[in-house]
Design an enzyme around this catalytic site. Structure first.
Site: not given
Ligand code: AMP
Length: 282
Positions: A34-35, A37, A61, A147, A149
């Site tokens: 998505h944006e 990445h 993970q 990121g 995030k």
């Protein structure tokens, strides 16, 4: 754009590129791009001669109860988006290539992974650090983009790189959001319309707390209360954690007297979303 699935082939090419003096920038992902990445790829494009993207849904993970088999995959779409951002190489290994029979070696960062997501996903970061170290050894990047995030992941990988003297520069990229503020995530695809609406309270909540901080509120619990109130008003989200932590160590703090982060994880139905924002005077 070159597509490589063999770790040996990728590593050989990386060594050749380095010998030619090329600077390798690297964006590791699990795909379903998505944006967020794409922002990492664009930043990577600026910082290196050869831009490598890895797409690998890393099984180590995910806990047995988690969404590994259902994790969204979109190889065709991913390749088109990667090409659009000027990616040179897509590394796309299989599980058999990454974890062949007899595999037994893991890397663990002990402190940074204890709380927050590590508390509810106790094996998660061991899988992340192990696969990231493997990917670094295969791709040989000069710079790796991650990121903000996934803030605990960023701190954990920075810690691993520092502790193990891994020769790579780590660049954290700010979180890319939907128009309304929801942090972009591959997992947003799981949300129903009601859940998507309610999920907005996460970013609204943490930004309300950030605003209060900018207006002078330094008490961590009061900032948490501001966010919590907004999120609870949306009814659907079930908060896993909502904490104020030191931005570098991720240790919980009671007063924001140093660079800090407000971090949240919450469930919307079965979907677990995370978000965070900075609490610092810039
Ligand atoms: P993932 O594919 O979810 O493992 O993420 C791959 C990389 O993209 C990680 O470094 C993430 O932190 C980063 N990333 C995911 N979502 C976002 C976003 N909304 N903004 C910026 N980076 C992101």
């Amino acid at each position: 754009m070159q597509l490589i699935s063999s770790p040996q082939e990728m590593q050989k090419l990386a060594i050749e590129l380095r010998a030619k003096g090329k600077r390798i920038s690297f964006v590791p992902t699990m795909g379903a791009l998505h944006e967020g990445h794409l922002m990492l790829l664009r930043e990577g494009r600026k910082r290196g001669d050869t831009l490598v993207l890895s797409i690998y849904v890393n099984p180590t993970q995910f806990a047995p109860t988690e969404d590994l088999s259902k994790y969204p995959r979109d190889k065709g779409g991913d390749l088109a988006k990667a090409k659009g951002c000027g990616t040179d190489i897509v590394f796309f290994p299989s599980d058999e290539m990454m974890y062949p029979k007899g595999y037994q070696t893991y890397i663990e960062v002990t402190e940074a992974t204890k709380g927050l997501c590590g508390a509810s996903r106790p094996t998660h970061f061991k899988g992340v650090t192990t696969v990231v170290q493997k990917l670094i050894n295969i791709v040989r990047p000069h710079v790796m983009l991650l990121g903000e995030k996934d803030y605990q992941q960023l701190v954990t990988i920075k810690t691993m790189v520092k502790d193990l003297n891994i020769p790579v520069e780590i660049v954290g990229v700010p979180t890319v959001r939907e128009m309304d503020g929801l942090a972009m995530s591959s997992r947003n695809a799981y949300l129903s319309r009601e859940e998507r609406e309610a999920a907005l309270s996460l970013s609204k909540g943490i930004f309300a707390a950030q605003k209060a901080f900018k207006n002078g509120e330094k008490n961590a619990q009061k900032l948490i209360n501001i966010a919590e109130e907004m999120i609870k008003a949306a009814k659907l989200p079930r908060i896993d954690y909502l904490k104020v932590c030191d931005a570098d160590t991720l240790k919980e703090i009671t007063t924001v007297d140093r660079p800090a982060r407000l971090l949240i994880a919450a469930y919307l139905g079965k979907t677990r979303l995370i978000d965070n924002c900075a609490l610092e005077n810039i």
